[in-house]
Write a protein that holds these residues in place. Structure first.
Motif, short mmCIF file in Angstrom:
data_model
loop_
_atom_site.label_atom_id
_atom_site.label_comp_id
_atom_site.label_asym_id
_atom_site.label_seq_id
_atom_site.Cartn_x
_atom_site.Cartn_y
_atom_site.Cartn_z
N ARG A 65 41.16 3.55 64.64
CA ARG A 65 40.39 2.21 65.31
C ARG A 65 39.02 2.24 64.68
NH1 ARG A 65 39.54 6.80 68.79
NH2 ARG A 65 37.52 7.20 69.08
N ARG A 66 38.42 0.98 64.68
CA ARG A 66 37.25 0.51 64.19
C ARG A 66 36.16 0.36 65.21
NH1 ARG A 66 38.66 -4.56 62.29
NH2 ARG A 66 39.30 -3.66 60.27
N GLU A 67 34.98 1.15 64.93
CA GLU A 67 34.08 1.26 65.80
C GLU A 67 32.50 0.91 65.04
OE1 GLU A 67 33.53 4.91 67.68
OE2 GLU A 67 35.51 4.90 68.97
N LYS A 68 31.82 0.16 65.93
CA LYS A 68 30.27 -0.26 65.60
C LYS A 68 29.30 0.25 66.43
CE LYS A 68 29.66 -4.18 63.21
NZ LYS A 68 29.65 -5.67 62.78
N GLY A 73 24.83 -1.34 63.61
CA GLY A 73 25.68 -2.27 63.11
C GLY A 73 26.34 -1.67 62.01
N LYS A 74 26.46 -0.42 61.83
CA LYS A 74 27.43 0.12 60.55
C LYS A 74 28.79 0.31 61.36
CE LYS A 74 24.22 0.84 57.81
NZ LYS A 74 23.61 -0.20 56.85
N THR A 75 29.91 0.08 60.31
CA THR A 75 31.25 0.33 60.85
C THR A 75 31.69 1.54 60.14
OG1 THR A 75 31.46 -2.13 60.64
CG2 THR A 75 33.40 -0.81 60.70
N VAL A 76 32.61 2.14 61.18
CA VAL A 76 33.05 3.48 60.92
C VAL A 76 34.86 3.40 61.24
CG1 VAL A 76 31.28 5.00 60.77
CG2 VAL A 76 33.04 4.59 63.09
N ILE A 77 35.61 3.89 60.53
CA ILE A 77 36.90 3.86 60.86
C ILE A 77 37.23 5.55 61.59
CG2 ILE A 77 39.40 3.87 60.09
CD1 ILE A 77 37.99 1.26 59.93
N VAL A 78 37.60 5.54 62.94
CA VAL A 78 38.03 6.66 63.44
C VAL A 78 39.50 7.18 63.41
CG1 VAL A 78 37.69 7.94 65.58
CG2 VAL A 78 35.92 6.16 64.99
N VAL A 79 39.99 8.06 63.01
CA VAL A 79 41.29 8.69 63.27
C VAL A 79 41.35 9.53 64.17
CG1 VAL A 79 43.18 9.47 61.43
CG2 VAL A 79 41.12 8.22 60.31
N SER A 80 42.18 9.33 64.89
CA SER A 80 42.25 10.05 66.14
C SER A 80 43.92 10.80 66.48
CB SER A 80 41.67 9.57 67.34
OG SER A 80 42.20 8.54 67.80
N GLN A 81 44.02 11.42 67.39
CA GLN A 81 45.18 11.82 67.99
C GLN A 81 46.03 12.48 67.09
OE1 GLN A 81 47.20 8.74 70.17
NE2 GLN A 81 45.47 8.21 71.51
N PHE A 82 45.22 13.61 66.18
CA PHE A 82 46.10 14.52 65.35
C PHE A 82 47.17 15.17 66.11
CE2 PHE A 82 42.61 13.18 62.69
CZ PHE A 82 43.16 12.87 61.72
N PRO A 83 48.10 15.63 65.70
CA PRO A 83 49.14 16.67 66.23
C PRO A 83 48.35 18.01 66.61
CG PRO A 83 49.90 15.82 64.01
CD PRO A 83 48.46 15.35 64.17
N THR A 84 48.97 18.67 67.77
CA THR A 84 48.13 19.73 68.33
C THR A 84 48.39 20.86 67.26
OG1 THR A 84 49.84 20.01 69.79
CG2 THR A 84 48.19 18.87 70.48
N HIS A 85 49.35 20.99 66.41
CA HIS A 85 49.71 22.31 65.77
C HIS A 85 48.39 22.24 64.56
CE1 HIS A 85 51.73 19.28 63.23
NE2 HIS A 85 51.56 20.19 62.26
N CYS A 104 33.72 8.17 50.32
CA CYS A 104 32.57 7.62 51.56
C CYS A 104 32.42 8.55 52.17
CB CYS A 104 33.39 6.77 52.29
SG CYS A 104 34.66 7.26 53.34
N GLY A 105 31.33 8.58 53.07
CA GLY A 105 30.79 9.62 54.10
C GLY A 105 31.58 9.75 55.10
N GLY A 106 31.67 10.72 55.86
CA GLY A 106 32.53 10.84 57.05
C GLY A 106 32.12 12.24 57.57
N GLN A 107 32.76 12.62 58.84
CA GLN A 107 32.65 13.94 59.44
C GLN A 107 33.72 14.27 60.45
OE1 GLN A 107 29.10 13.99 61.66
NE2 GLN A 107 29.31 12.14 62.59
N LEU A 108 34.11 15.50 60.84
CA LEU A 108 34.98 15.67 61.83
C LEU A 108 34.19 15.96 63.20
CD1 LEU A 108 38.02 16.52 62.55
CD2 LEU A 108 37.17 18.93 62.06
N ILE A 109 34.38 15.31 64.23
CA ILE A 109 33.92 15.38 65.44
C ILE A 109 35.04 15.75 66.47
CG2 ILE A 109 32.43 14.18 67.52
CD1 ILE A 109 31.17 12.70 65.11
N LEU A 115 35.23 8.15 59.35
CA LEU A 115 35.04 7.98 57.93
C LEU A 115 34.11 6.57 57.92
CD1 LEU A 115 38.65 8.22 56.62
CD2 LEU A 115 36.61 9.82 56.14
N GLN A 116 32.81 6.60 57.07
CA GLN A 116 31.81 5.43 57.00
C GLN A 116 32.75 4.33 56.10
OE1 GLN A 116 28.60 7.13 55.28
NE2 GLN A 116 28.13 8.43 57.02
N GLY A 117 32.22 3.20 56.64
CA GLY A 117 32.62 2.14 56.01
C GLY A 117 33.93 1.18 56.68
N ASP A 118 33.96 -0.10 56.23
CA ASP A 118 35.23 -1.06 56.93
C ASP A 118 36.22 -0.80 55.77
OD1 ASP A 118 36.53 -2.41 58.57
OD2 ASP A 118 35.55 -4.36 58.16
#
Length: 137
Positions: A65-68, A73-85, A104-109, A115-118
């Motif tokens: 999903r894309r979030e701003k 005003g910066k755009t990031v791509i969020v990767v979610s719902q990873f398998p629980t294992h 690119c930059g990014g972090q695990l939250i 991940l930074q950038g569109d």
């Protein structure tokens, strides 16, 4: 069903010498496999072992999903719902590989990778190569 006596002690044999060889496979509903030979091709196993970073055959679904909001005003791509294992260290390693591969930059939250950038197409291609099936965007 009649009980079948199983002799557990054999002369001069330890556990390393096929402890179940004396059992009759037909008595347990199985088939006798003593006449079958190994039909695997040794070249196939070499190909599977030669590529340690090969993607697994099973694809795990993840959501992009894309979030701003709240990012100046910066755009990031969020990767979610990873398998629980997948453990947190495995997710952290995946985030590091994604940052390095995408440049690119990014972090695990929590259990989400930001991940930074569109660049959803590049993120999708990276996750495909890692054995995930990204949906969304």
């Amino acid at each position: 069903m009649a009980k079948i006596p199983v002799h557990t002690s054999a002369p001069n044999e330890g556990f390393a010498a096929a402890p179940f060889a004396a059992l009759d496979a037909a008595a347990f509903g199985g088939q006798d496999r003593s006449d079958q030979t190994d039909r695997t091709d040794p070249s196939d196993s070499k190909q599977a072992k030669s590529s340690p970073l090969a993607a697994p055959s099973k694809k795990y679904r993840v959501v992009l999903r894309r979030e701003k909001a709240r990012r100046g005003g910066k755009t990031v791509i969020v990767v979610s719902q990873f398998p629980t294992h997948l453990s947190p260290p495995e997710l952290d390693n995946l985030a590091k590989r994604a940052r390095k591969s995408l440049g690119c930059g990014g972090q695990l939250i929590g259990r989400e990778i930001e991940l930074q950038g569109d660049q959803p197409e590049r993120v999708r291609a990276f996750l495909d190569g890692e054995g995930f099936a990204p949906v969304g965007l």
